[in-house]
Design a protein around this motif. Sequence first.
Motif, PDB file in Angstrom:
ATOM      1  N   SER A 106       0.859  -1.185   0.000  1.00 57.17           N
ATOM      2  CA  SER A 106       0.000   0.000   0.000  1.00 57.17           C
ATOM      3  C   SER A 106       0.891   1.229   0.000  1.00 57.17           C
ATOM      4  N   ILE A 107       0.290   2.389  -0.246  1.00 57.33           N
ATOM      5  CA  ILE A 107       0.986   3.660  -0.063  1.00 57.33           C
ATOM      6  C   ILE A 107       0.105   4.562   0.796  1.00 57.33           C
ATOM      7  N   ALA A 108       0.726   5.321   1.667  1.00 61.64           N
ATOM      8  CA  ALA A 108      -0.030   6.240   2.509  1.00 61.64           C
ATOM      9  C   ALA A 108      -0.626   7.354   1.665  1.00 61.64           C
ATOM     10  N   LEU A 109      -1.828   7.796   2.010  1.00 66.22           N
ATOM     11  CA  LEU A 109      -2.410   8.965   1.374  1.00 66.22           C
ATOM     12  C   LEU A 109      -1.851  10.208   2.047  1.00 66.22           C
ATOM     13  N   PRO A 110      -1.392  11.193   1.287  1.00 67.51           N
ATOM     14  CA  PRO A 110      -0.807  12.395   1.883  1.00 67.51           C
ATOM     15  C   PRO A 110      -1.708  13.024   2.930  1.00 67.51           C
ATOM     16  N   ARG A 111      -1.048  13.436   4.001  1.00 71.80           N
ATOM     17  CA  ARG A 111      -1.668  14.029   5.182  1.00 71.80           C
ATOM     18  C   ARG A 111      -2.479  13.027   6.001  1.00 71.80           C
ATOM     19  N   SER A 112      -2.263  11.749   5.726  1.00 64.94           N
ATOM     20  CA  SER A 112      -2.734  10.740   6.669  1.00 64.94           C
ATOM     21  C   SER A 112      -1.942  10.864   7.958  1.00 64.94           C
ATOM     22  N   PRO A 113      -2.594  10.698   9.118  1.00 64.46           N
ATOM     23  CA  PRO A 113      -1.802  10.633  10.343  1.00 64.46           C
ATOM     24  C   PRO A 113      -0.981   9.356  10.368  1.00 64.46           C
ATOM     25  N   ALA A 114       0.136   9.397  11.065  1.00 67.55           N
ATOM     26  CA  ALA A 114       0.915   8.183  11.280  1.00 67.55           C
ATOM     27  C   ALA A 114       0.218   7.341  12.335  1.00 67.55           C
ATOM     28  N   GLY A 115       0.449   6.030  12.289  1.00 69.00           N
ATOM     29  CA  GLY A 115      -0.133   5.164  13.307  1.00 69.00           C
ATOM     30  C   GLY A 115      -0.309   3.754  12.807  1.00 69.00           C
ATOM     31  N   SER A 116      -0.681   2.870  13.724  1.00 72.09           N
ATOM     32  CA  SER A 116      -0.958   1.471  13.417  1.00 72.09           C
ATOM     33  C   SER A 116      -2.268   1.106  14.101  1.00 72.09           C
ATOM     34  N   VAL A 117      -3.249   0.687  13.316  1.00 73.54           N
ATOM     35  CA  VAL A 117      -4.572   0.381  13.869  1.00 73.54           C
ATOM     36  C   VAL A 117      -5.046  -0.969  13.367  1.00 73.54           C
ATOM     37  N   ASP A 118      -5.842  -1.633  14.205  1.00 76.94           N
ATOM     38  CA  ASP A 118      -6.451  -2.919  13.862  1.00 76.94           C
ATOM     39  C   ASP A 118      -7.955  -2.739  13.696  1.00 76.94           C
ATOM     40  N   GLY A 119      -8.532  -3.575  12.864  1.00 74.73           N
ATOM     41  CA  GLY A 119      -9.981  -3.547  12.725  1.00 74.73           C
ATOM     42  C   GLY A 119     -10.448  -4.571  11.714  1.00 74.73           C
ATOM     43  N   PRO A 129      -5.807   6.785   9.915  1.00 75.71           N
ATOM     44  CA  PRO A 129      -4.840   6.375   8.897  1.00 75.71           C
ATOM     45  C   PRO A 129      -5.524   6.038   7.580  1.00 75.71           C
ATOM     46  N   ALA A 130      -4.875   6.431   6.478  1.00 79.22           N
ATOM     47  CA  ALA A 130      -5.450   6.239   5.148  1.00 79.22           C
ATOM     48  C   ALA A 130      -4.367   5.769   4.191  1.00 79.22           C
ATOM     49  N   VAL A 131      -4.679   4.725   3.421  1.00 74.60           N
ATOM     50  CA  VAL A 131      -3.726   4.179   2.460  1.00 74.60           C
ATOM     51  C   VAL A 131      -4.436   3.921   1.140  1.00 74.60           C
ATOM     52  N   GLY A 132      -3.648   3.878   0.077  1.00 74.79           N
ATOM     53  CA  GLY A 132      -4.138   3.473  -1.239  1.00 74.79           C
ATOM     54  C   GLY A 132      -3.597   2.109  -1.590  1.00 74.79           C
ATOM     55  N   VAL A 133      -4.441   1.288  -2.232  1.00 72.40           N
ATOM     56  CA  VAL A 133      -4.007  -0.036  -2.698  1.00 72.40           C
ATOM     57  C   VAL A 133      -4.431  -0.192  -4.155  1.00 72.40           C
ATOM     58  N   SER A 134      -3.703  -1.027  -4.872  1.00 74.19           N
ATOM     59  CA  SER A 134      -4.022  -1.283  -6.272  1.00 74.19           C
ATOM     60  C   SER A 134      -5.342  -2.041  -6.390  1.00 74.19           C
ATOM     61  N   LYS A 135      -5.879  -2.050  -7.599  1.00 80.98           N
ATOM     62  CA  LYS A 135      -7.091  -2.826  -7.844  1.00 80.98           C
ATOM     63  C   LYS A 135      -6.863  -4.290  -7.498  1.00 80.98           C
ATOM     64  N   GLU A 136      -5.688  -4.787  -7.832  1.00 85.12           N
ATOM     65  CA  GLU A 136      -5.399  -6.202  -7.609  1.00 85.12           C
ATOM     66  C   GLU A 136      -5.275  -6.529  -6.123  1.00 85.12           C
ATOM     67  N   VAL A 137      -4.587  -5.677  -5.367  1.00 84.90           N
ATOM     68  CA  VAL A 137      -4.477  -5.895  -3.921  1.00 84.90           C
ATOM     69  C   VAL A 137      -5.841  -5.759  -3.270  1.00 84.90           C
TER      70      VAL A 137
END
Length: 436
Positions: free
Chosen positions: A79-92, A173-181
């Motif tokens: 994945s890649i972080a979306l700009p201005r996402s806060p840093a962190g690690s979260v579960d859900g 936290p916000a990330v981008g993933v490819s269509k395949e991922v």
Amino acid sequence: MSQWIGRTFTSDAGWNFLETIVDIGNRMTGSDGERAAAEVTRDALAEAGARNARLEEFDVQGWTRGSSSIEAGETTQDSIALPRSPAGSVDGELVDLGYGLPDDFEKHDIEGKVVMVASNVPSYYDRFIHRREKYYYAVEGDAAAFVFRNHVEGCLPPTGSVGTEEDPIGDIPAVGVSKEVGARLARRWEGDDVTVNVDAEIDDATSQNVHAELGPDTEREVLVTSHIDAHDIAEGAMDNGAGTAMVVEMANALAEREDELDTKVHFVAFGAEEVGLDGSSHMASVTDFDGIKAILNNDGVARGRTLTFTTHGFDELDDAAHEVADQYGHPISTIPEQGPHSDHWPFVQWGVPGYHVMSETGDEGRGWGHTFADTLDKLEVRDLREQAILLTELAVYLASDEFEVEHKAPEEIADALEAEDQAAGMKIIGDWPYDE
């Protein structure tokens, strides 16, 4: 009189500038690369013959990408972080909301969950839903994290900022993933717990707008604009190196036609567009709107051969674009609706007449934009030259005493946004500037 057309069609000024700016590398807001690109733009406008070429600095929220990942099962997904996402690690628990339409969020309990949505909207839906709107639906529903899944094939995770003017760093936290991922995540782990990790450096930074002028020193002016910054993951050739190359090419052509200008033409290449229109918002905050006759904003030009003009309901702008296109036998399309997603908007939202100029690509959504594939090889010099001729002629017409267009009352723009069903989304992302 027509010799300028031949010189523009054979000019290398815009394309050479485009090669220079994409080769700088990272042009993310507040970076050394963005500053270098601004300086190159300033020098190119001065070389074209524009006067008073200069930089205007302003403060911005800095954000520098670190690593990011999604841990699912015993795997780590790219994945890649979306700009201005806060840093962190979260579960859900992972929940796939498909297109991420407003109804999709209303129908699901997403509290504490990792929400995944697509970057496009279905063909049956009546409007485009911006990434930030989907993000803030997730925030409003108390989601733990946001996963933005590309609809374009090719293992290309999408980028694009979150955050608001009031709170420039996002809430979750916000990330981008490819269509395949994204397809893999939905198939194997929907309903399971996943972990979203984002590492980013957040600090204070400085960006800059580039200014220069041509024509008589009149109180009124026509703005010819673009933006310099680009997402750090690619060359930013289409978004928006080509737009700034267009401004440079137009400056060269307009310098040759300067005696024809009845109104000052003010070139502005904005910084910090990709993180919330910060550069244009800064200029708008210190500008007397009555002095702006019209805006010609280049963001998305030269990606395809046919230009599109979003005219924001200004009939005179629609007529002007078609008149010039008919003069040159060049097909164009016009879109009368509001377009609140580029550097014209901090002005147009208050009733200033303005175009958002793009080009038709045949792709749904951004296509290669905001991905690793936004590279120079996708563009053709022919398209840049042809469109520069058309847009130069349009700029001369906008600057002429023959052309007039009335500003609108802000209430008219607000009513149009309500009628086009854009207001609700703007309100949730903090982009609604009007009193209720």
